[in-house]
Scaffold this motif. Structure first.
Motif, PDB file in Angstrom:
ATOM      1  N   TRP A   1     -45.598  35.540  41.841  1.00 35.84           N
ATOM      2  CA  TRP A   1     -45.539  36.936  41.730  1.00 35.84           C
ATOM      3  C   TRP A   1     -46.630  37.652  41.656  1.00 35.84           C
ATOM      4  O   TRP A   1     -47.285  37.443  40.581  1.00 35.84           O
TER       5      TRP A   1
ATOM      6  N   GLN B   1     -48.864  41.471  42.047  1.00 36.73           N
ATOM      7  CA  GLN B   1     -48.782  43.023  42.111  1.00 36.73           C
ATOM      8  C   GLN B   1     -50.298  43.587  42.041  1.00 36.73           C
ATOM      9  O   GLN B   1     -51.201  42.882  41.465  1.00 36.73           O
TER      10      GLN B   1
ATOM     11  N   THR C   1     -46.781  44.253  46.245  1.00 36.33           N
ATOM     12  CA  THR C   1     -45.883  43.158  45.639  1.00 36.33           C
ATOM     13  C   THR C   1     -45.925  41.977  46.635  1.00 36.33           C
ATOM     14  O   THR C   1     -45.328  42.287  47.750  1.00 36.33           O
TER      15      THR C   1
END
Length: 473
Positions: free
Chosen positions: A235, A237, A276
């Motif tokens: 993940w 961002q 993101t």
């Protein structure tokens, strides 16, 4: 069949079922056995800091892990390390110690990290468009210096000096490691570019160029700074703040009053952008299995006095799967939305620029909103194999991987026209292209593609590309 024989048959069947279940239960019990990771050793990282490699592992020292989870964790850790693009090859071995605990050995073969090389490139949207145009004056040449894995901390420094068809100086820096946990990062960019020739309008979905004889037709200054955050392995961002200052000759503004809008020859705006990405692909360059999703929202023109006031939203997703031992499928989707219906020509790019339909490489479309879908079915003609290049000295270039795929594909797209796209024919129509191709995936993530495509106009032809056919985000 008499009763004795029938009874014997059922006894054999039930005995087989019992033995199968007993074996499965034993395997399940063994898979649930817990192991403690007592030692993690790393070999081959002459440049890369141990902490950079440990960051990509899905397990830690003294973690307790089941036998069933071990292989999945090793596979995911190898994928994470490969996707850093720091290593040519990654191996993870595990050994059971006498006390029953686990010893993990990570072996990496590092890439070459310093790339001072000359630049000789075309300025077209893709290689096929360059071959069709055949204009050698649209060649850029210069020199580029790239330092990957700077200081062994996965930092990257880039300097590009280009002259020829366009002149450019660009400096970039990226560091993903501002903290001990390697979750916070920062990047920055400064770029100045000039062009003596500029596409100022599109007619029949092909760009029309204006060439200046004694002055720069366009000048562009761009700078930005980004904060990145990676809370988990998959993940990502980021928040980016930037500023763009572009100007063109008065002649271009007269030829196309909508180039910047309002017959202006200057285009200035600030921008703030949030991105993101959730990424479970086995490879960012040439994925065969996995999936990803990315979203980006940007405000172009933070202040009222700027040249534009627009919200830009981009969405990407991809899914890739293995069907049989050598057969793979994949699908990518790209969506772009803008709040402003009257975007200037300068930023009103849709399908045919960075995003194109295979078979329509020669065409461009302009519109504020579009959707693009790419689909492929790939058969692996040559499985990935390691080749030792005996004619090269031992080191970071003497060994490579090679795999070859045959693919059939079908791409579709739709562009919603704005009020300033009246000279184009494809906007508002269902666009498509399909065909087949050969993909060679090899040395330092190089993908060479030869494709035969047919588009909605019935045009057929061979197209050559360097680079992945998939979304490389």
């Amino acid at each position: 069949m008499n009763h004795w024989a029938l009874n014997f048959f059922f006894q054999i069947c039930f005995t087989a079922i019992y033995l199968f279940n007993a074996t499965s239960a034993f395997a399940t019990k063994d898979e649930k056995r817990l192991l403690m990771i007592e030692e993690i050793s790393i070999k081959g990282n002459k440049k890369t800091n141990d902490k950079i490699i440990l960051r990509e592992l899905t397990f830690r020292l003294e973690d307790t892990i089941s036998v069933a989870e071990l292989n999945d964790n090793i596979t995911q850790s190898i994928q994470n390390l490969n996707n850093t693009l720091l290593f040519n090859f990654v191996y993870i071995n595990n050994n059971y110690k006498s006390n029953g605990n686990l010893q993990v050995e990570v072996v990496v073969e590092e890439r070459w990290y310093f790339w001072p090389f000359p630049i000789f490139e075309h300025s077209h949207r893709n290689l096929s468009a360059f071959f069709k145009d055949g204009d050698l004056s649209r060649i850029n040449y210069g020199v580029s210096f790239t330092i990957d894995n700077f200081r062994g901390l996965r930092e990257q420094v880039k300097l590009r000096l280009i002259w020829g068809y366009r002149k450019e100086i660009k400096l970039q820096y990226f560091s993903p490691n501002l903290d001990k946990q390697k979750k916070h990062g920062i990047s920055g960019l400064v770029s100045y570019q000039t062009n003596y020739e500029v596409p100022f309008q599109s007619v029949s979905n092909k760009p029309i160029y204006y060439s200046a004889s004694s002055a720069d037709a366009k000048r562009n200054f761009n700078t930005s700074i980004s904060y990145t955050y990676r809370p988990k392995h998959n993940w990502y961002q980021s928040v980016t703040i930037g500023w763009v200052n572009t100007s063109v000759l008065d002649t271009i503004a007269k030829l196309n009053p909508n180039y910047f809008g309002n017959s202006s020859n200057k285009f200035l705006y600030s921008q703030i952008k949030y991105e993101t990405l959730y990424d479970k692909r086995d490879s960012k360059i040439f994925p065969l299995e996995g999936y990803f999703g990315k979203a980006e929202i940007a405000r172009q023109g933070i202040f009222n006095s700027e040249s534009i006031a627009n919200w830009n939203v981009k969405l990407w997703s991809g899914y890739y799967a293995k069907i049989t031992e050598r057969l793979y499928t994949g699908s990518d989707i790209t969506v772009q939305l803008n709040s402003e219906n009257n975007l200037p020509y300068y930023i009103n790019e849709a399908i045919g620029y960075r995003n194109y339909i295979r078979g329509m490489e020669y065409y461009t479309t302009n519109g504020q909103n579009f959707v693009l879908n790419k689909n492929s079915l790939k058969y692996q003609l040559i499985k990935a194999k390691v080749i030792n290049l005996a004619f090269l000295p031992e080191g970071k270039f003497s060994k490579t991987h090679v795999s070859l795929f045959w693919s059939i594909f079908a791409d579709t797209g739709f562009v919603k026209p704005g009020q300033r796209t009246l000279t184009d024919d494809f906007e508002g129509k269902f666009l498509y292209g399909y065909g087949m191709g050969l993909y060679l995936y090899t040395y330092y993530d190089t993908v060479f593609r030869v494709e035969y495509s047919i588009n909605l106009l019935g045009e057929k032809g061979f197209f050559i590309h360097f680079g992945t056919p998939f979304l490389n985000l």
